[in-house]
Design a protein around this motif. Structure first.
Motif, PDB file in Angstrom:
ATOM      1  N   LYS A   1       0.804  -1.231   0.000  1.00  0.00           N
ATOM      2  CA  LYS A   1       0.000   0.000   0.000  1.00  0.00           C
ATOM      3  C   LYS A   1       0.833   1.276   0.000  1.00  0.00           C
ATOM      4  O   LYS A   1       0.345   2.332  -0.387  1.00  0.00           O
ATOM      5  N   GLY A   2       2.047   1.186   0.477  1.00  0.00           N
ATOM      6  CA  GLY A   2       2.859   2.384   0.637  1.00  0.00           C
ATOM      7  C   GLY A   2       2.414   3.198   1.844  1.00  0.00           C
ATOM      8  O   GLY A   2       1.599   2.749   2.644  1.00  0.00           O
ATOM      9  N   PHE A   3       2.990   4.385   1.963  1.00  0.00           N
ATOM     10  CA  PHE A   3       2.566   5.341   2.990  1.00  0.00           C
ATOM     11  C   PHE A   3       1.463   6.213   2.389  1.00  0.00           C
ATOM     12  O   PHE A   3       1.363   6.352   1.177  1.00  0.00           O
ATOM     13  N   ARG A   4       0.666   6.828   3.234  1.00  0.00           N
ATOM     14  CA  ARG A   4      -0.409   7.711   2.748  1.00  0.00           C
ATOM     15  C   ARG A   4       0.136   8.961   2.061  1.00  0.00           C
ATOM     16  O   ARG A   4      -0.517   9.544   1.206  1.00  0.00           O
ATOM     17  N   LYS A   5       1.324   9.383   2.476  1.00  0.00           N
ATOM     18  CA  LYS A   5       1.926  10.609   1.920  1.00  0.00           C
ATOM     19  C   LYS A   5       3.279  10.280   1.305  1.00  0.00           C
ATOM     20  O   LYS A   5       3.946   9.323   1.736  1.00  0.00           O
ATOM     21  N   ILE A   6       3.664  11.090   0.329  1.00  0.00           N
ATOM     22  CA  ILE A   6       5.001  10.980  -0.253  1.00  0.00           C
ATOM     23  C   ILE A   6       5.631  12.377  -0.250  1.00  0.00           C
ATOM     24  O   ILE A   6       4.914  13.376  -0.124  1.00  0.00           O
ATOM     25  N   VAL A   7       6.949  12.439  -0.396  1.00  0.00           N
ATOM     26  CA  VAL A   7       7.634  13.733  -0.421  1.00  0.00           C
ATOM     27  C   VAL A   7       8.284  13.920  -1.785  1.00  0.00           C
ATOM     28  O   VAL A   7       9.084  13.100  -2.228  1.00  0.00           O
ATOM     29  N   MET A   8       7.886  15.001  -2.466  1.00  0.00           N
ATOM     30  CA  MET A   8       8.339  15.279  -3.822  1.00  0.00           C
ATOM     31  C   MET A   8       8.946  16.669  -3.897  1.00  0.00           C
ATOM     32  O   MET A   8       8.671  17.514  -3.059  1.00  0.00           O
ATOM     33  N   GLU A   9       9.739  16.879  -4.958  1.00  0.00           N
ATOM     34  CA  GLU A   9      10.263  18.217  -5.211  1.00  0.00           C
ATOM     35  C   GLU A   9       9.301  18.975  -6.121  1.00  0.00           C
ATOM     36  O   GLU A   9       8.892  18.468  -7.167  1.00  0.00           O
TER      37      GLU A   9
END
Ligand SMILES: O=P(O)(O)OC[C@H]1O[C@H](O)[C@H](O)[C@@H](O)[C@@H]1O
Ligand SMILES: [Fe+2]
Length: 204
Positions: free
Chosen positions: A182-190
């Motif tokens: 499922k992954g995490f609910r949030k991701i960090v992008m540039e």
């Protein structure tokens, strides 16, 4: 020992014991030990974990980049023991998403972990089964407490390696299952040259 398997102390059967007192060197410059082998995770071990599958495939066709490395010193997995070491997440992105660790829950869900940042710039992304998402910044000198029940992932948003020193209960275990599916609910992008926290388009 293969580079990607966890090393565990060869105690001679029965209940794992406390190790004898020992010391180990980790460089304050690059996080690496001069005597212990690290475990390495390359891009090919992160299939499906980044949001942009096309960017992932294109990158992997060129090179199986080393994303991060860390130490498992083989402290026996007994209740009173502590596992510790450094983790080094290298700088880079897959598409617009920063290099990161896979992330995991602890198998003994309510066990915690402490990270102390030695170098670089990044975040610790945390999420519990109830869906509470927290993010804490890493910069040299900052410590982050990951409470029990929170899955955790280190993310490097800077141009240098993100180096942290970690300590957790040695028998905590690593549970990757729901993170891999499922992954995490949030991701960090540039975005526009700066990191932003956004919803994970793959999270179900
Ligand atoms: O296990 P990952 O999520 O790939 O992260 C790699 C490693 O990062 C840190 O160093 C943790 O303390 C380790 O327990 C973990 O195994
Ligand atoms: Fe952990």
């Amino acid at each position: 020992m293969s580079a990607n398997t966890r090393a565990h102390d060869a105690t001679t059967g029965g209940t794992p014991a406390a190790p004898a007192p020992f010391g180990v060197y980790f460089s304050l410059n690059n996080g690496l030990s001069d005597t212990k082998p690290s475990l390495k995770r390359h891009l090919s071990k992160m299939s499906g974990m980044y949001a942009d599958d096309d960017a992932y495939r294109a990158m992997l066709e060129k090179e199986d980049t080393l994303l991060y490395e860390f130490y498992d010193l083989g402290v026996p997995e007994a209740e009173g023991n502590l596992a510790f070491g450094t983790s080094i997440v290298y700088p880079g992105k897959v598409g617009d998403e920063y290099f990161m660790t896979k992330g995991h829950f602890h198998t003994i869900l309510d066990t915690s972990e402490v990270y102390y940042c030695i170098g670089g710039k990044g975040f610790m992304l945390m999420e519990n089964p109830e869906g509470d998402v927290r993010i804490e910044a890493f910069s040299p000198g900052r410590a982050v407490y990951v409470p029990g029940r929170y899955a955790h992932r280190s993310i490097n948003v800077g141009p240098e390696p993100l180096i942290t020193f970690y300590v957790f209960r040695a028998d905590a275990g690593h549970d990757y299952g729901s993170i891999e599916t499922k992954g995490f609910r949030k991701i960090v992008m540039e975005r526009d040259g700066a990191p932003v926290v956004v919803d994970n388009p793959k999270w179900k």
